[in-house]
Design a protein around this motif. Sequence first.
Motif, PDB file in Angstrom:
ATOM      1  N   LEU A   1      27.349   2.134  13.616  1.00 50.08           N
ATOM      2  CA  LEU A   1      26.824   3.154  14.515  1.00 50.08           C
ATOM      3  C   LEU A   1      25.880   2.544  15.544  1.00 50.08           C
ATOM      4  N   ARG A   2      24.971   1.715  15.093  1.00 51.49           N
ATOM      5  CA  ARG A   2      24.008   1.098  15.998  1.00 51.49           C
ATOM      6  C   ARG A   2      24.706   0.166  16.992  1.00 51.49           C
ATOM      7  N   GLU A   3      25.688  -0.560  16.522  1.00 52.03           N
ATOM      8  CA  GLU A   3      26.396  -1.479  17.409  1.00 52.03           C
ATOM      9  C   GLU A   3      27.176  -0.711  18.476  1.00 52.03           C
ATOM     10  N   GLU A   4      27.850   0.354  18.065  1.00 51.49           N
ATOM     11  CA  GLU A   4      28.608   1.153  19.033  1.00 51.49           C
ATOM     12  C   GLU A   4      27.670   1.819  20.045  1.00 51.49           C
ATOM     13  N   LEU A   5      26.529   2.301  19.571  1.00 53.84           N
ATOM     14  CA  LEU A   5      25.576   2.934  20.476  1.00 53.84           C
ATOM     15  C   LEU A   5      25.021   1.910  21.462  1.00 53.84           C
ATOM     16  N   TYR A   6      24.726   0.725  20.976  1.00 52.43           N
ATOM     17  CA  TYR A   6      24.263  -0.328  21.893  1.00 52.43           C
ATOM     18  C   TYR A   6      25.324  -0.619  22.955  1.00 52.43           C
ATOM     19  N   GLN A   7      26.557  -0.752  22.541  1.00 53.00           N
ATOM     20  CA  GLN A   7      27.634  -1.072  23.480  1.00 53.00           C
ATOM     21  C   GLN A   7      27.781   0.028  24.538  1.00 53.00           C
ATOM     22  N   ASP A   8      27.694   1.278  24.122  1.00 49.18           N
ATOM     23  CA  ASP A   8      27.843   2.382  25.074  1.00 49.18           C
ATOM     24  C   ASP A   8      26.660   2.442  26.044  1.00 49.18           C
ATOM     25  N   LEU A   9      25.452   2.238  25.533  1.00 50.51           N
ATOM     26  CA  LEU A   9      24.279   2.228  26.413  1.00 50.51           C
ATOM     27  C   LEU A   9      24.333   1.044  27.370  1.00 50.51           C
ATOM     28  N   ASN A  10      24.737  -0.092  26.865  1.00 44.30           N
ATOM     29  CA  ASN A  10      24.812  -1.281  27.712  1.00 44.30           C
ATOM     30  C   ASN A  10      25.853  -1.116  28.807  1.00 44.30           C
ATOM     31  N   GLU A  11      26.990  -0.534  28.455  1.00 42.30           N
ATOM     32  CA  GLU A  11      28.040  -0.314  29.439  1.00 42.30           C
ATOM     33  C   GLU A  11      27.569   0.648  30.534  1.00 42.30           C
ATOM     34  N   GLU A  12      26.801   1.649  30.143  1.00 43.69           N
ATOM     35  CA  GLU A  12      26.323   2.640  31.094  1.00 43.69           C
ATOM     36  C   GLU A  12      25.260   2.075  32.036  1.00 43.69           C
ATOM     37  N   PHE A  13      24.370   1.212  31.528  1.00 46.17           N
ATOM     38  CA  PHE A  13      23.179   0.833  32.295  1.00 46.17           C
ATOM     39  C   PHE A  13      23.115  -0.641  32.714  1.00 46.17           C
ATOM     40  N   LYS A  14      24.104  -1.435  32.361  1.00 48.87           N
ATOM     41  CA  LYS A  14      23.993  -2.869  32.602  1.00 48.87           C
ATOM     42  C   LYS A  14      23.816  -3.215  34.075  1.00 48.87           C
ATOM     43  N   MET A  15      24.361  -2.415  34.991  1.00 49.11           N
ATOM     44  CA  MET A  15      24.207  -2.694  36.412  1.00 49.11           C
ATOM     45  C   MET A  15      22.852  -2.229  36.945  1.00 49.11           C
ATOM     46  N   ASP A  16      22.215  -1.317  36.227  1.00 56.36           N
ATOM     47  CA  ASP A  16      20.941  -0.748  36.679  1.00 56.36           C
ATOM     48  C   ASP A  16      19.722  -1.483  36.124  1.00 56.36           C
TER      49      ASP A  16
ATOM     50  N   LEU B   1      17.530  -3.825  27.579  1.00 53.06           N
ATOM     51  CA  LEU B   1      18.029  -3.072  26.429  1.00 53.06           C
ATOM     52  C   LEU B   1      18.070  -4.007  25.235  1.00 53.06           C
ATOM     53  N   ASP B   2      17.295  -3.685  24.214  1.00 53.89           N
ATOM     54  CA  ASP B   2      17.190  -4.521  23.022  1.00 53.89           C
ATOM     55  C   ASP B   2      18.270  -4.118  22.014  1.00 53.89           C
ATOM     56  N   ARG B   3      19.112  -5.067  21.673  1.00 52.93           N
ATOM     57  CA  ARG B   3      20.230  -4.780  20.760  1.00 52.93           C
ATOM     58  C   ARG B   3      19.748  -4.443  19.358  1.00 52.93           C
ATOM     59  N   ASP B   4      18.709  -5.129  18.885  1.00 54.74           N
ATOM     60  CA  ASP B   4      18.252  -4.954  17.509  1.00 54.74           C
ATOM     61  C   ASP B   4      17.530  -3.631  17.288  1.00 54.74           C
ATOM     62  N   THR B   5      16.741  -3.196  18.262  1.00 52.17           N
ATOM     63  CA  THR B   5      15.929  -1.990  18.091  1.00 52.17           C
ATOM     64  C   THR B   5      16.463  -0.779  18.835  1.00 52.17           C
ATOM     65  N   LEU B   6      17.528  -0.953  19.615  1.00 47.77           N
ATOM     66  CA  LEU B   6      18.063   0.117  20.470  1.00 47.77           C
ATOM     67  C   LEU B   6      16.963   0.687  21.359  1.00 47.77           C
ATOM     68  N   SER B   7      16.122  -0.202  21.857  1.00 50.18           N
ATOM     69  CA  SER B   7      15.026   0.199  22.733  1.00 50.18           C
ATOM     70  C   SER B   7      15.357  -0.206  24.160  1.00 50.18           C
ATOM     71  N   LEU B   8      15.238   0.761  25.084  1.00 53.03           N
ATOM     72  CA  LEU B   8      15.371   0.458  26.493  1.00 53.03           C
ATOM     73  C   LEU B   8      13.954   0.377  27.055  1.00 53.03           C
ATOM     74  N   ARG B   9      13.559  -0.810  27.481  1.00 47.00           N
ATOM     75  CA  ARG B   9      12.167  -1.120  27.814  1.00 47.00           C
ATOM     76  C   ARG B   9      11.993  -1.316  29.319  1.00 47.00           C
ATOM     77  N   PHE B  10      11.103  -0.531  29.898  1.00 48.24           N
ATOM     78  CA  PHE B  10      10.729  -0.700  31.305  1.00 48.24           C
ATOM     79  C   PHE B  10       9.509  -1.615  31.350  1.00 48.24           C
ATOM     80  N   THR B  11       9.662  -2.742  32.036  1.00 47.20           N
ATOM     81  CA  THR B  11       8.719  -3.843  31.849  1.00 47.20           C
ATOM     82  C   THR B  11       7.848  -4.162  33.057  1.00 47.20           C
ATOM     83  N   GLU B  12       7.983  -3.416  34.141  1.00 47.81           N
ATOM     84  CA  GLU B  12       7.213  -3.731  35.350  1.00 47.81           C
ATOM     85  C   GLU B  12       6.042  -2.761  35.464  1.00 47.81           C
ATOM     86  N   PRO B  13       4.833  -3.139  35.004  1.00 49.78           N
ATOM     87  CA  PRO B  13       3.706  -2.195  34.957  1.00 49.78           C
ATOM     88  C   PRO B  13       3.316  -1.638  36.325  1.00 49.78           C
TER      89      PRO B  13
END
Length: 245
Positions: A60-75, A83-95
């Motif tokens: 489940l986690r792997e499939e969810l990562y793949q779907d999120l990555n496919e959706e947002f990889k260009m953005d 997008l962190d594969r292990d934690t399924l965390s999408l992190r905005f890093t520019e303060p």
Amino acid sequence: MKEKTAILLSHDEENPFAQSTGDLMAGLLLVFVLILASTLLRLEDEFEQKVSFAEDYRLLREELYQDLNEEFKMDLPRWSAVLDRDTLSLRFTEPEVLFDQGKDAVKGRFSEIISDFFPRYVTILSSPKYKESIEEVRIEGHTSSEWTGKEDQEMAYFLNMELSQNRTRNVLRSSLATIGDPDLKDWVRSKITANGLSSSQLILKDGVENKSASRRVEFRVRTNAEEKIAAFLERWRDSIQKESR
């Protein structure tokens, strides 16, 4: 004497309870083996269930990562996000994009990013493929350990806690404002939480705090597989304890 011996032997043969110690021990051993075999079969079945839970969770986690990555990889690059594969965390890093220093209002650029990101994000999470498995959608606000430099470490921690909590609430408000579908908004409200974590989860580089990287916002998914596995392990532990009594 012979007659008395014969009478005793005849009495033993007629007594249904006159069993040898060896026969009794053999019977007890057989009962023990049957109980042990039954217990091992049940534990094997429960272990297979545990393995099945874990495998379902991993898939489940792997499939969810793949779907999120496919959706947002260009953005992700233009959003300064990862997008962190292990934690399924999408992190905005520019303060500098997220908030002004020491302020909790969402900046214009980050508001635009949320408007683009969040509807697509929850569309994936609420799809039939994942909807029943999503336990929580966490918005996490993280700060560095410093404040103005004049406060001690404990005071800085509490000031940053208040700041991070206010920031995540504002991010939550901005995120919910992007959802027009009432049913989808109701589902999101039932799952989403805002979590200000102050400086409790710093980003380190070579053991030293990276202050800029520590100031971040994360969208993290938690599935109900964790709860299912935990409940199963609790039942398994109780079963083992009962067997050992």
